[in-house]
Design a protein around this motif. Structure first.
Motif, PDB file in Angstrom:
ATOM      1  N   HIS A  43       0.866  -1.180   0.000  1.00  0.00           N
ATOM      2  CA  HIS A  43       0.000   0.000   0.000  1.00  0.00           C
ATOM      3  C   HIS A  43       0.901   1.228   0.000  1.00  0.00           C
ATOM      4  N   ILE A  96      -6.148 -14.650  13.650  1.00  0.00           N
ATOM      5  CA  ILE A  96      -6.950 -13.868  14.589  1.00  0.00           C
ATOM      6  C   ILE A  96      -6.689 -14.417  15.988  1.00  0.00           C
ATOM      7  N   TYR A  98      -8.003 -14.770  19.519  1.00  0.00           N
ATOM      8  CA  TYR A  98      -9.209 -14.717  20.344  1.00  0.00           C
ATOM      9  C   TYR A  98      -8.786 -14.777  21.807  1.00  0.00           C
ATOM     10  N   PRO A 194      -5.546 -19.513  12.755  1.00  0.00           N
ATOM     11  CA  PRO A 194      -4.595 -19.091  11.711  1.00  0.00           C
ATOM     12  C   PRO A 194      -5.305 -18.789  10.397  1.00  0.00           C
ATOM     13  N   GLU A 196      -4.743 -18.881   6.458  1.00  0.00           N
ATOM     14  CA  GLU A 196      -3.838 -19.501   5.490  1.00  0.00           C
ATOM     15  C   GLU A 196      -4.154 -19.021   4.078  1.00  0.00           C
ATOM     16  N   ARG A 197      -3.111 -18.954   3.281  1.00  0.00           N
ATOM     17  CA  ARG A 197      -3.291 -18.610   1.867  1.00  0.00           C
ATOM     18  C   ARG A 197      -2.729 -19.741   1.022  1.00  0.00           C
TER      19      ARG A 197
ATOM     20  N   LEU B  40     -10.670  -7.859   6.491  1.00  0.00           N
ATOM     21  CA  LEU B  40     -10.310  -8.042   7.898  1.00  0.00           C
ATOM     22  C   LEU B  40      -9.534  -6.850   8.438  1.00  0.00           C
ATOM     23  N   ILE B  41      -8.609  -6.338   7.646  1.00  0.00           N
ATOM     24  CA  ILE B  41      -7.868  -5.148   8.070  1.00  0.00           C
ATOM     25  C   ILE B  41      -7.908  -4.110   6.947  1.00  0.00           C
ATOM     26  N   HIS B  43      -5.851  -0.316   5.514  1.00  0.00           N
ATOM     27  CA  HIS B  43      -4.648   0.506   5.619  1.00  0.00           C
ATOM     28  C   HIS B  43      -5.084   1.952   5.769  1.00  0.00           C
ATOM     29  N   PRO B  56      -1.544  -0.384   9.092  1.00  0.00           N
ATOM     30  CA  PRO B  56      -2.596  -1.406   9.050  1.00  0.00           C
ATOM     31  C   PRO B  56      -3.361  -1.429  10.367  1.00  0.00           C
ATOM     32  N   THR B  89      -7.955   2.432   2.974  1.00  0.00           N
ATOM     33  CA  THR B  89      -7.985   1.550   1.809  1.00  0.00           C
ATOM     34  C   THR B  89      -8.095   0.093   2.248  1.00  0.00           C
ATOM     35  N   THR B  91      -8.086  -3.717   0.498  1.00  0.00           N
ATOM     36  CA  THR B  91      -7.749  -4.393  -0.751  1.00  0.00           C
ATOM     37  C   THR B  91      -7.829  -5.902  -0.580  1.00  0.00           C
ATOM     38  N   LEU B  93      -6.701  -9.222  -2.720  1.00  0.00           N
ATOM     39  CA  LEU B  93      -6.004  -9.749  -3.886  1.00  0.00           C
ATOM     40  C   LEU B  93      -6.594 -11.126  -4.195  1.00  0.00           C
ATOM     41  N   THR B 135     -15.248  -5.628  16.261  1.00  0.00           N
ATOM     42  CA  THR B 135     -15.072  -7.013  16.720  1.00  0.00           C
ATOM     43  C   THR B 135     -15.780  -7.985  15.784  1.00  0.00           C
ATOM     44  N   LEU B 138     -13.690  -8.589  12.662  1.00  0.00           N
ATOM     45  CA  LEU B 138     -12.440  -9.333  12.806  1.00  0.00           C
ATOM     46  C   LEU B 138     -12.673 -10.704  13.440  1.00  0.00           C
ATOM     47  N   ALA B 139     -13.609 -10.768  14.373  1.00  0.00           N
ATOM     48  CA  ALA B 139     -13.834 -12.010  15.124  1.00  0.00           C
ATOM     49  C   ALA B 139     -15.330 -12.173  15.397  1.00  0.00           C
ATOM     50  N   PRO B 140     -16.101 -12.472  14.347  1.00  0.00           N
ATOM     51  CA  PRO B 140     -17.551 -12.556  14.521  1.00  0.00           C
ATOM     52  C   PRO B 140     -17.921 -13.588  15.584  1.00  0.00           C
ATOM     53  N   ARG B 197      -7.966 -17.975   0.351  1.00  0.00           N
ATOM     54  CA  ARG B 197      -7.705 -17.864   1.791  1.00  0.00           C
ATOM     55  C   ARG B 197      -8.625 -18.820   2.512  1.00  0.00           C
ATOM     56  N   TRP B 199      -9.335 -20.518   6.760  1.00  0.00           N
ATOM     57  CA  TRP B 199      -8.954 -20.575   8.163  1.00  0.00           C
ATOM     58  C   TRP B 199      -8.300 -21.907   8.446  1.00  0.00           C
ATOM     59  N   TRP B 223     -14.546 -18.437   5.385  1.00  0.00           N
ATOM     60  CA  TRP B 223     -14.008 -17.258   4.719  1.00  0.00           C
ATOM     61  C   TRP B 223     -15.080 -16.668   3.823  1.00  0.00           C
TER      62      TRP B 223
END
Lengths: 225, 225
Positions: A43, A96, A98, A194, A196-197, B40-41, B43, B56, B89, B91, B93, B135, B138-140, B197, B199, B223
């Motif tokens: 960015h 994340i 928790y 975690p 993962e990508r 999730l995040i 910038h 971030p 911003t 983004t 990818l 929250t 990021l952490a539903p 992506r 988890w 995801w």
């Protein structure tokens, strides 16, 4: 173990010295390189007419020079190429965190924030080399596989160079930092999920002849390279 | 199909009007919401002492208000809370676009760039609600599960509010836009390598009693939600 080589350490300045969460700060140049090398996009922050602007774009690293990619038509990039200050941030979100309390919820991440004055790359050889490293970052193997840029295509591409002199690296790993009372009370789950990508299945272009095989640099691509 | 509701369209201004790659620009407010809700995040861009800074951080959306999270100790956030201009911003990818030529290499992505003057959230009820939406982003599920913030914890958390009035959304999907000559020459593979992506396996905190099960909101998280 990280070997300490003071000549390779990051030079902290007022704005690259991390005040918040300094336990997460890293001062090794190798950490900076590792965070940058593991990324795909950055960015890019600029000041345009006094206002901040943050744009996602491709980048690549060669030694302690960061190359950032853009179009010659973008005004913000033209201003940056004229020596304006920029800030380039690369962030990896790894998970994340928790916690038992919402206050201690967090994320595991690696980030690099680089400050400096950018330089527009005009020399044809340097621009070609910069595009090569940007390509290798985003699509390793493509420089050797695809058609190389023509003189006209090179001219239509803007590249900024930024020295990696002033940078801040932050890395958070591990579990939650819960308060002792919350651990004793045991009212909530605590741990890390975690993120993962991975690369999916390559999708050939519709106009590609069906007998063309997916080349190894695409088929066997591993994360993060 | 996207239903066009002009009253919900994004209002273009000079800096939120997309000049480069305008075929990729989206003008529906629903597109803006979708890009933000999938993230999730963000910038966060600010101007500090005349220089750009890109950090971030976590965020959440409620209607057409974006809430951004930080620490009261961070100077840049204090300045933003005092009404300085910011740029946020987000983004995603989605894949690497391998073209027959390097010039047409690209990425599939979704991005939202939001401009405006932030407002520091001081009202206790609004701050609690803002932290709830951050929250949930990021952490539903955590807001209902974990210990809620105390008055002191609330005071130690800074929240910025930003109106989603001025924003630019860009989305690129699909395969490469190869030149006809390159298609005819057929010298390189062309297509898309999707970036996925997911988890990973939840990692309980070491101090969690072994009989505590991973709760559903962590175990079954999908995801991007």
């Amino acid at each position: 173990m990280i070997l300490v080589d003071v000549t390779r350490q990051l030079s902290p300045t007022a704005r690259s010295t991390i005040r918040r969460g300094s336990a997460r700060a890293r001062t090794e140049r190798s950490d900076l390189h590792a965070v940058l090398d593991a990324g795909l996009i950055c960015h890019l922050g600029l000041v345009v007419d006094g206002s901040p602007r943050v744009l996602p774009t491709g980048y690549g690293r060669r030694g302690d020079t960061l190359y950032v990619h853009g179009s010659t038509g973008a005004r913000s990039l033209r201003e940056a190429a004229a020596g304006a200050e920029v800030c380039v941030t690369v962030t990896h979100l790894d998970g994340i965190v928790y916690a038992r309390s919402l206050f201690h919820h967090s994320v595991n991440y690696r980030s690099a924030v680089i400050h400096g004055r950018a330089r527009g790359v005009v020399d044809a050889d340097e621009k070609r080399e910069a595009l090569r490293v940007i390509t290798e970052q985003l699509a390793p193997g493509s420089w050797a596989h695809a058609r190389l840029p023509t003189r006209r295509e090179l001219a239509a591409t803007a590249v900024l160079a930024l020295d990696l002199a002033e940078a801040a690296v932050k890395i958070r790993t591990g579990g939650p930092n819960d308060d002792a009372e919350d651990v004793a009370a045991g009212t909530a789950w605590s741990g890390v999920l975690p993120l993962e990508r991975r690369w999916g299945t390559p999708q050939p272009a519709p106009d590609l002849p069906p007998d063309v095989e997916v080349p190894a640099h695409v088929r066997d691509r591993r994360w993060p390279a």
